[in-house]
Design an enzyme around this catalytic site. Structure first.
Site, PDB file in Angstrom:
ATOM      1  N   SER A   1      25.544  70.470  51.931  1.00 36.94           N
ATOM      2  CA  SER A   1      26.337  70.548  53.157  1.00 36.94           C
ATOM      3  C   SER A   1      25.822  71.600  54.145  1.00 36.94           C
ATOM      4  CB  SER A   1      27.782  70.809  52.729  1.00 36.94           C
ATOM      5  OG  SER A   1      28.633  70.716  53.795  1.00 36.94           O
TER       6      SER A   1
ATOM      7  N   ALA B   1      40.846  73.329  58.793  1.00 35.14           N
ATOM      8  CA  ALA B   1      40.515  73.963  60.076  1.00 35.14           C
ATOM      9  C   ALA B   1      39.010  73.913  60.326  1.00 35.14           C
ATOM     10  CB  ALA B   1      41.015  75.400  60.076  1.00 35.14           C
TER      11      ALA B   1
ATOM     12  N   ALA C   1      40.399  83.652  46.393  1.00 34.48           N
ATOM     13  CA  ALA C   1      39.027  83.668  45.882  1.00 34.48           C
ATOM     14  C   ALA C   1      38.315  82.426  46.384  1.00 34.48           C
ATOM     15  CB  ALA C   1      39.050  83.687  44.358  1.00 34.48           C
ATOM     16  N   SER C   2      37.087  82.592  46.879  1.00 33.82           N
ATOM     17  CA  SER C   2      36.302  81.443  47.328  1.00 33.82           C
ATOM     18  C   SER C   2      36.017  80.519  46.144  1.00 33.82           C
ATOM     19  CB  SER C   2      34.984  81.941  47.922  1.00 33.82           C
ATOM     20  OG  SER C   2      34.031  80.910  47.872  1.00 33.82           O
ATOM     21  N   GLY C   3      35.981  79.225  46.415  1.00 34.56           N
ATOM     22  CA  GLY C   3      35.630  78.274  45.363  1.00 34.56           C
ATOM     23  C   GLY C   3      34.137  78.009  45.336  1.00 34.56           C
TER      24      GLY C   3
HETATM   25  C1  16G Z   1      34.009  73.073  50.059  1.00 32.02           C
HETATM   26  C2  16G Z   1      35.036  72.026  50.362  1.00 32.02           C
HETATM   27  C3  16G Z   1      35.724  72.316  51.671  1.00 32.02           C
HETATM   28  C4  16G Z   1      36.341  73.699  51.616  1.00 32.02           C
HETATM   29  C5  16G Z   1      35.317  74.725  51.228  1.00 32.02           C
HETATM   30  C6  16G Z   1      35.992  76.053  50.957  1.00 32.02           C
HETATM   31  C7  16G Z   1      34.927  69.658  49.915  1.00 32.02           C
HETATM   32  C8  16G Z   1      34.157  68.399  50.099  1.00 32.02           C
HETATM   33  N1  16G Z   1      34.401  70.729  50.466  1.00 32.02           N
HETATM   34  O1  16G Z   1      32.994  73.068  51.008  1.00 32.02           O
HETATM   35  O2  16G Z   1      36.704  71.363  51.855  1.00 32.02           O
HETATM   36  O3  16G Z   1      36.884  74.041  52.865  1.00 32.02           O
HETATM   37  O4  16G Z   1      34.670  74.322  50.041  1.00 32.02           O
HETATM   38  O5  16G Z   1      35.039  76.975  50.556  1.00 32.02           O
HETATM   39  O6  16G Z   1      35.971  69.678  49.264  1.00 32.02           O
HETATM   40  P1  16G Z   1      35.467  78.348  49.910  1.00 32.02           P
HETATM   41  O7  16G Z   1      36.312  78.044  48.695  1.00 32.02           O
HETATM   42  O8  16G Z   1      34.194  79.039  49.632  1.00 32.02           O
HETATM   43  O9  16G Z   1      36.279  79.076  50.952  1.00 32.02           O
END
Ligand code: 16G
Length: 536
Positions: A65, A380, A505-507
């Site tokens: 992405s 967002a 926490a970031s995913g």
């Molecule tokens: C991934 C997710 C996106 C989410 C982002 C959050 C999908 C296809 N993509 O890119 O929706 O906004 O993670 O990232 O589900 P973070 O957990 O690092 O803030």
């Protein structure tokens, strides 16, 4: 060779780099050189999944992405074109973490036994990748896993992520009354172009649109799509920029939807021009952000996922009303904690539509949106779509109109169900939707921006020793762990007007994210810094 021997031999060819892996919000995503063995193992899981689901086609997308070019990722797409069922994320994690080639074969067989999967049944997997050079090696590993498990496979080569989702659903619905479209990339373009003409109804798009493609796969695919629009029916002037896919190092570099959203400014190249309508896609074309530099006020105006969501909800809500279906169909909007409070207020108070908040990640929003007849969901960051239930689609097609206005509304709604990608957020499809709505409303980007005023907000990334000690509740709006942390955040929030803040926490990275909004920009900044101080 037996199946087991083949699986073991294939795994030896694509060794795993030992470390702990987890199937997260975006599948497995990391530095590309760690992914070859991971992708091989994901191939094994995709084959199991297809056999489990009556040999339906399963998708595998290779993309990272909006991440830099050195990263890559791999994720599985379920038969209807949606994300892998959550329960199976555990199985993916278990397979990928198998300590040796032999253990891998054992876990694979154990999963087949536990899940009552017939390993002799036919299986089918289709796949695609974005423009990253590492994609080629990963696809080879994937294909080897599919060969080792005697799985039929189709390589669609370079695609946007939403195109792969489309193809999965089209493959599985081919020849049924619920056919989703022709099973080809061209079929995707034809479906969107035809629906675009139907929804535009001869309306005009007055100004050129500049589309920044983050030097990713969206560039060539958008250009290909534009060839399918009959310019005599819908003149649509698009300037495609940042579409260099030959130099991998420029992928997502100072461009794209994520850049615009996080930096809150236009990409520096091409030089921003006041008054020009612009939008940005991300590296795999599943996110979309609009913006322009208002020549009258000299201010940069960003129209993000919250804006697209409220625009779509307002337009579709009005059409459903004109179609006389407001009492029959449940319309709702799904957001995450990141949605600007002003947008939530606008949707609930002005549009009078319900809003549900879910944790971050498309799978959560998508799932909740499926509970409505018309479920509008956007993060967002610009990822989202609108889902229509079977009841809604039937109502649009089968209601007998009592007036020309009602007929027009029903026709437009029916065409929207084809224009909007029903499988996942799709930047190209969403862009067409925005263009259709602006043309119908005869709005420019200023009119759109004036619907409500965003609360000033700030997002901060905080490095922490171990993000796993932070656990959330209430759709990530509150911290349940470590104890006492939330009480401290509440104390700070109380000190500011119209304020809200959360930490999660970031995913996708080993970091915390802190979001704050307040009545003024300086207060939002101050609050974000204080909450960042609490979690760091
Ligand atoms: C991934 C997710 C996106 C989410 C982002 C959050 C999908 C296809 N993509 O890119 O929706 O906004 O993670 O990232 O589900 P973070 O957990 O690092 O803030």
């Amino acid at each position: 060779m037996s199946h087991n021997e083949q699986i073991i031999a294939g795994s030896a060819k694509h060794p795993i780099v030992p470390q702990h892996y987890r199937y997260g919000t975006a599948g497995f995503r990391m530095k590309a050189d760690l992914l070859e063995g991971v992708t091989y193992r994901v191939g094994l899981l995709a084959a199991l999944r297809s056999r489990k689901l009556n040999s339906q086609a399963i998708g595998v997308m290779i993309t990272a992405s909006h991440n830099p070019a050195i990263d890559n990722g791999v994720k599985i797409v379920d038969p209807m074109g949606d994300m892998l069922e959550q329960e199976w994320e555990r199985y993916a994690t278990a397979l990928v973490n198998a300590p040796s080639d032999k253990d891998l074969a054992k876990i694979y067989n154990a999963l087949a036994t536990d899940l009552k999967i017939d390993l002799e049944a036919p299986a089918k997997v289709i796949y695609g990748r974005d423009t990253r050079p590492s994609g080629h090696t990963l696809v080879t590993a994937l294909a080897d896993a599919l060969d080792a498990t005697n799985t039929e496979h189709v390589d669609y080569k370079i695609l946007t992520t939403p195109q792969l989702h489309y193809l999965v659903r089209a493959t599985n619905s081919e020849g049924t009354p619920a056919s989703y479209g022709e099973v080809s990339e061209v079929g995707y373009y034809k479906k969107l172009a035809e629906a675009f003409v139907r929804t535009m109804k001869g309306k005009r798009i007055p100004q050129v649109l500049q589309v920044d493609c983050a030097n990713g796969v969206g560039g060539p695919k958008l250009k290909e799509f534009l060839k399918h629009i009959p310019q005599d029916k819908v003149p649509f002037a698009v300037q495609v920029v940042n579409d260099d896919v030959l130099r991998p190092e420029v992928l997502n570099l100072d461009s794209g939807a994520d850049y615009v959203k996080t930096k809150q400014r236009a990409p520096p190249i091409p030089k921003p021009q006041p008054g020009l309508r612009c939008c940005s896609l991300d590296g795999d074309a599943d996110r979309l952000i609009y913006y322009w530099h208002d020549p009258e006020t000299n201010v940069f105006v960003m129209l993000d996922g919250d804006r697209i969501s409220s625009l779509a909800a307002s337009f579709i809500g009005d059409l459903v009303e004109s179609a006389g279906l407001r009492d029959e169909l449940r319309i709702g909007v799904v957001q995450t904690a990141y949605a600007n409070g002003a947008s939530t207020h606008y949707i609930t108070q002005h549009l009078k539509l319900p809003v549900i908040c879910t944790p971050t990640g498309v799978k959560h929003l998508h799932h909740v949106a499926q509970g409505f007849d018309v479920g509008v969901y956007f993060e967002a960051n610009g990822h989202g779509t609108v889902l229509f239930s079977l009841d809604a689609i039937n109502a649009f097609k089968k209601t007998t109109p009592q007036s020309p206005a009602q007929k027009e509304a029903l026709d437009t709604l029916a065409a929207l169900t084809d224009l909007i990608n029903q499988t996942v957020g799709d930047a190209i499809s969403d862009m067409l939707l925005v263009e259709v709505i602006l043309a119908h409303k005869n709005w420019n980007l200023r009119d759109w921006a004036l619907t409500y005023q965003d609360l000033p907000n700030r997002l901060v990334r905080v490095e922490v020793a171990n993000k796993d000690v932070f656990r959330t509740t209430d759709a990530e709006r509150r911290l349940s762990h470590p104890e006492g942390c939330q009480a401290e955040i509440d104390q700070e929030v109380k000190k500011f007007k119209d304020a809200r803040s959360f930490a999660r926490a970031s995913g996708t990275e080993n970091a915390m994210r802190v979001y704050a909004e307040a009545a003024t920009r300086s207060e939002a900044n101050e609050l974000a810094e204080r909450v960042a101080g609490i979690v760091s």
